[in-house]
Write an enzyme that holds these catalytic residues in place. Structure first.
Site, short mmCIF file in Angstrom:
data_model
loop_
_atom_site.label_atom_id
_atom_site.label_comp_id
_atom_site.label_asym_id
_atom_site.label_seq_id
_atom_site.Cartn_x
_atom_site.Cartn_y
_atom_site.Cartn_z
N LYS A 1 -55.71 -5.05 -65.07
CA LYS A 1 -54.89 -6.23 -64.33
C LYS A 1 -53.45 -5.84 -64.19
O LYS A 1 -53.02 -4.67 -64.75
CB LYS A 1 -54.78 -7.61 -65.19
N TYR B 1 -19.29 -0.60 -68.76
CA TYR B 1 -18.71 -2.17 -68.54
C TYR B 1 -18.31 -2.72 -69.57
O TYR B 1 -19.06 -2.70 -70.82
CB TYR B 1 -19.90 -3.01 -67.79
C1 LIG Z 1 -55.45 -8.49 -70.86
C2 LIG Z 1 -56.93 -8.98 -71.55
C3 LIG Z 1 -57.67 -8.15 -72.08
C4 LIG Z 1 -57.19 -6.52 -72.48
O1 LIG Z 1 -56.52 -6.94 -73.55
P1 LIG Z 1 -55.70 -5.36 -74.03
O2 LIG Z 1 -54.96 -6.02 -75.38
O3 LIG Z 1 -54.74 -5.10 -73.41
O4 LIG Z 1 -56.64 -4.45 -74.46
C5 LIG Z 1 -58.97 -8.37 -72.13
N1 LIG Z 1 -59.26 -9.46 -72.09
C6 LIG Z 1 -58.51 -10.83 -71.75
C7 LIG Z 1 -58.89 -12.09 -71.38
C8 LIG Z 1 -57.20 -10.32 -71.18
O5 LIG Z 1 -56.21 -11.30 -70.88
#
Ligand SMILES: *Cc1c(COP(=O)(O)O)cnc(C)c1O
Length: 343
Positions: free
Chosen positions: A33, A242
């Site tokens: 993702k 800055y």
């Molecule tokens: C993001 C996510 C994962 C992966 O999680 P990690 O902590 O990055 O391994 C797995 N399942 C769901 C539902 C997620 O949202």
């Protein structure tokens, strides 16, 4: 070359998947993702497919076509957000498996794509996505008749091994899925490390693949080299950047490097961040600008072309600590103008 260089080691991602897979009694998927945690979902998925990964997860349907194109027709591509209004064409055309998370979504799926596989997402206490026990109870029979492909939930506290929430969610997940002959999935990276009780049939690691905590044995995946544009010597009492927020207490050598908050190097980090010339630590001085940062390189004896903000010994989680965040956010904030090189 004045843009910073981001090196992404796909062989390390593959190695991290193998390590997590070896720990797991279940099949091991890959979560890609947010554009593969900022590292390019298509490239990551291609590399992992070569490693034998056959199950991929994305957050929303729009992320899926790039992954489908990269891995071909065979692997499964699941969508955490399920079957949302307007997703039907994407789900059909890319042969996705939406992880249905409500009665509404189930009805939408049955109405528009009755022959398309789907999964079920249960809420076991995180209160983010998924059907709660009473909701699941009310559609369980209908859903089971349609033969879901996978049934999953997600742990809220898996990065804290001793947290009582872990065993509580495990018990609720077992209760909600008892006697179901459907593949089950509960664990992301953290859950894999909690032990085999948490593995069920499919695990879903994300951050561990990309070299992040809680997978402390992970191989480092990203290196960030930032070119030095200019170096100057300053006197005691002169300030840098800055707002004159930093003043030299003694004569110093200052390098101005070519990246800033527009590249995801959080301005709020202020002078907590450190860059490296080899193993020599070089602290940030003054405010982080949009495209430039001042760095104290007084301890570096040699002529330097660039400094590293992320490397094998000072990885995304060290930088995250300096920034008051987590490795996940460092990865997904990595700048778009970096020149990216894939190994
Ligand atoms: C993001 C996510 C994962 C992966 O999680 P990690 O902590 O990055 O391994 C797995 N399942 C769901 C539902 C997620 O949202």
């Amino acid at each position: 070359m004045s843009t910073a260089k981001l090196t992404i080691d796909l062989t390390a991602i593959r190695a991290n998947w193998r390590l997590l897979n070896a720990k797991s009694t279940a099949e091991t998927a890959a979560v890609v993702k947010a554009n593969g945690y900022g590292l390019d979902a298509a490239r990551v998925a291609t590399a992992l497919a070569k490693e034998g990964v056959r199950q991929f997860f994305v957050a929303v349907a729009e992320e899926a076509p790039a992954v489908r194109k990269a891995v071909g027709n065979e692997p499964q591509v699941y969508v955490f957000s399920g079957h949302m209004h307007g997703d039907t064409d994407l789900i059909r055309n890319n042969n996705l498996i939406p992880m249905i998370n409500s009665v509404d979504q189930l009805l939408r799926h049955v109405e528009f794509l009755p022959d398309q596989p789907f999964g079920i997402q249960l809420d076991t206490g995180m209160n983010r996505l998924g059907m709660e026990p009473f909701e699941w109870q009310s559609v369980r029979e209908l859903a089971l008749r349609l033969k879901p492909h996978l049934i999953m939930s997600h742990l809220a506290c898996a990065d804290e091994a001793d947290h009582p929430m872990n065993s509580r969610q495990l018990r609720i997940f077992k209760d909600m899925t008892a006697e179901l002959a459907i593949p089950k999935s509960l664990s992301a990276t953290g859950g894999i490390l909690l032990g085999t009780d948490f593995h069920f049939d499919l695990t879903r690691p994300g951050v561990g693949l990309y070299g992040g905590l809680p997978f402390s044995d992970a191989r480092s995946v990203v290196t960030l080299d930032i070119p030095v544009i200019q170096t100057r010597d300053i006197e005691t009492g002169e300030s840098v950047g800055y707002g004159n927020t930093w003043t030299a207490p003694v004569p110093r050598k200052i390098a101005t490097i070519s990246a800033g908050y527009a590249d995801g190097i959080f301005r709020a980090m202020n002078t907590a961040a450190t860059l490296y010339a080899g193993s020599t630590a070089c602290p940030v001085v003054g405010r982080i600008s949009m495209d430039m940062i001042g760095v104290d390189v007084s301890d570096v004896q040699t002529q330097i072309q660039s400094l590293q903000l992320i490397n094998e010994t000072h990885g995304i989680d060290q930088l995250a600590q300096d920034a008051g965040t987590i490795g996940y956010e460092i990865l997904t904030s990595l700048g778009r103008r970096y020149q990216r090189r894939y190994i």
